[in-house]
Design an enzyme around this catalytic site. Structure first.
Site, PDB file in Angstrom:
ATOM      1  N   HIS A 163       0.902  -1.289   0.101  1.00 30.92           N
ATOM      2  CA  HIS A 163      -0.022  -0.174   0.017  1.00 30.92           C
ATOM      3  C   HIS A 163       0.980   1.259   0.085  1.00 30.92           C
ATOM      4  O   HIS A 163       0.045   2.330  -0.204  1.00 30.92           O
ATOM      5  CB  HIS A 163      -0.953   0.065   1.210  1.00 30.92           C
ATOM      6  CG  HIS A 163      -1.900  -1.041   1.029  1.00 30.92           C
ATOM      7  ND1 HIS A 163      -2.732  -1.490   0.243  1.00 30.92           N
ATOM      8  CD2 HIS A 163      -2.326  -1.870   2.084  1.00 30.92           C
ATOM      9  CE1 HIS A 163      -3.556  -2.225   0.365  1.00 30.92           C
ATOM     10  NE2 HIS A 163      -3.157  -2.859   1.753  1.00 30.92           N
ATOM     11  N   ASP A 216      -2.356 -10.747  -2.118  1.00 30.94           N
ATOM     12  CA  ASP A 216      -3.112 -10.124  -0.866  1.00 30.94           C
ATOM     13  C   ASP A 216      -4.410  -9.975  -1.098  1.00 30.94           C
ATOM     14  O   ASP A 216      -4.699  -9.767  -2.257  1.00 30.94           O
ATOM     15  CB  ASP A 216      -2.107  -9.291  -0.403  1.00 30.94           C
ATOM     16  CG  ASP A 216      -2.616  -8.581   0.946  1.00 30.94           C
ATOM     17  OD1 ASP A 216      -1.750  -9.009   1.862  1.00 30.94           O
ATOM     18  OD2 ASP A 216      -3.578  -7.820   1.071  1.00 30.94           O
ATOM     19  N   HIS A 226      -5.988  -7.535  -0.413  1.00 28.53           N
ATOM     20  CA  HIS A 226      -6.062  -6.170  -0.422  1.00 28.53           C
ATOM     21  C   HIS A 226      -5.481  -5.696  -1.824  1.00 28.53           C
ATOM     22  O   HIS A 226      -4.347  -6.292  -2.301  1.00 28.53           O
ATOM     23  CB  HIS A 226      -5.506  -5.323   0.542  1.00 28.53           C
ATOM     24  CG  HIS A 226      -6.436  -5.458   1.995  1.00 28.53           C
ATOM     25  ND1 HIS A 226      -5.950  -6.569   2.694  1.00 28.53           N
ATOM     26  CD2 HIS A 226      -7.411  -4.943   2.297  1.00 28.53           C
ATOM     27  CE1 HIS A 226      -6.760  -6.672   3.780  1.00 28.53           C
ATOM     28  NE2 HIS A 226      -7.522  -5.741   3.574  1.00 28.53           N
ATOM     29  N   ASP A 284      -4.198 -12.912   4.521  1.00 28.13           N
ATOM     30  CA  ASP A 284      -5.397 -12.353   4.903  1.00 28.13           C
ATOM     31  C   ASP A 284      -6.612 -12.756   3.995  1.00 28.13           C
ATOM     32  O   ASP A 284      -7.803 -12.300   4.306  1.00 28.13           O
ATOM     33  CB  ASP A 284      -5.496 -10.828   4.925  1.00 28.13           C
ATOM     34  CG  ASP A 284      -4.753 -10.286   3.650  1.00 28.13           C
ATOM     35  OD1 ASP A 284      -4.561 -10.886   2.463  1.00 28.13           O
ATOM     36  OD2 ASP A 284      -4.476  -9.018   3.596  1.00 28.13           O
TER      37      ASP A 284
END
Length: 358
Positions: free
Chosen positions: A171, A208, A210, A288
């Site tokens: 991120h 991931d 995200h 995750d």
């Protein structure tokens, strides 16, 4: 990256312009960095340091991320007899000059504020702590993991594979942190590889839960980097601008189950195999996606994660391409066990070799 042709101010002729001062400075920083160092053959390309783990005054418990995950992964591997502690490679901490290869002075100065760090790592009480303590207990572990990610590329090219038991701060871009990501280790890793390893084609497989908006923004106009991002589109960060820069986008919904997930991944890897020929694969292997993860919100079983990782390593093996794995996100205590079991499976299936000469 070379500059586009420019018109000379004193002539109507178009001439090729050499590297800018900024590009030359960046290249010199990469060439003078100590993060690439020779690793003895008795070590395996598994990179980890006890410094990766974040623990101080119990404040780390206020964030859902398991900040001791990295150490527990290695503990499980050693307890199970899969990995010998003396075989692990310890990286160096990324220095300010190392980070300036990608990050601006302005951004790095912003990290000298406890308030800004608390926003990035999403732990408000950190804003109340002295900056020296925040640097030592939060940012030093992150910088150590950045050093591990950068070194992992060198080891992957030399040995065929590497695993940084940490990193994957996808991120964070050159000028913006967030989502527990303070430094852009993936971007740094690739920029170092371009210069020090003399490669020009890199594939990022970001699995991931995200969206990896940091590296997507950083490589928005760089055709040398191919990005396959498979993520839950209903959760953070919902970065619609960064989505435009994904070469192969696989958007999932909350509640996606194992079979559907693996089927979509299989299809995506088949496409990627045909459309891009990388010299290095960077695999962002967040856990995750696990069923029960409070932030990923998907329903993938532990066996599904093991199968996913095996699929990705087989993809790299089939393409005869070096691969490096970063552990990235995972917000349950069970993640460490799942990652350790998956690494053990990769060894069992001869996709990695955790045995080195004495």
């Amino acid at each position: 990256m070379t500059s586009a042709p420019a018109a000379a101010a004193s002539s109507s002729r178009t001439v090729a312009r050499g590297p800018s001062d900024a590009e030359t400075l960046r290249r010199n920083r990469i060439l003078s960095s100590k993060l690439y160092f020779d690793v003895p053959p008795n070590k395996v390309p598994v990179i980890y340091s006890d410094s990766y783990n974040i623990a101080f005054l119990g404040i780390q418990k206020l964030h859902p991320f398991d900040s001791s995950k990295w150490g527990r992964i290695c503990q499980f591997l050693m307890q199970d007899g899969v990995l010998d502690k003396i075989r692990i490679v310890e990286p160096l901490e990324a220095s300010k000059d190392d980070l300036l290869v990608v990050h601006s002075e302005l951004y790095l100065r912003s990290l000298e504020s406890s308030i800004n760090v608390s926003i990035i790592i999403e732990v408000p009480p950190v804003a109340l702590l002295p900056n020296c303590l925040v640097q030592k207990k939060v940012l030093v572990p992150f910088r150590k993991q950045v050093g591990g990610s950068i070194l992992a590329a060198k080891l992957a090219v030399e040995r065929g594979w590497a695993i940084n038991v940490g990193g994957g701060f996808h991120h964070c871009s050159a000028d913006r942190g967030g989502g527990f990501c303070a430094y852009a280790d993936i971007t740094l890793c690739i920029q170092y590889a371009f210069v020090r390893l003399n490669i020009s084609r890199v594939m990022i497989l970001d699995l991931d839960a995200h969206q990896g908006n940091g590296h997507e923004r950083d490589f928005s106009n760089d055709s040398r980097v191919y990005i396959l991002d498979m993520y839950n589109c209903e959760i953070f960060p919902c970065d619609y601008e960064a989505k435009r820069y994904i070469d192969q986008k696989v958007e999932l919904k909350s509640g996606t189950k194992t079979k559907d997930y693996l089927d979509k991944l299989d299809s995506a890897l088949k496409v990627a195999k045909d459309v891009f020929d990388p010299e290095l694969v960077i695999y962002n292997a967040g856990t995750d996606i696990l069923d029960g993860d409070p932030l990923g919100q998907m329903k993938i079983s532990p066996d599904g994660v093991t199968h996913r990782d095996e699929m990705v390593f087989r993809f790299a093996q089939d393409k005869k391409t070096p691969i490096l794995m970063l552990t990235s996100g995972g917000y349950m205590k069970s993640s460490a066990r799942v990652i350790a079991d998956s690494i053990a499976n990769l060894s069992t299936k001869s996709l990695i070799d955790l045995c080195s000469p004495q």
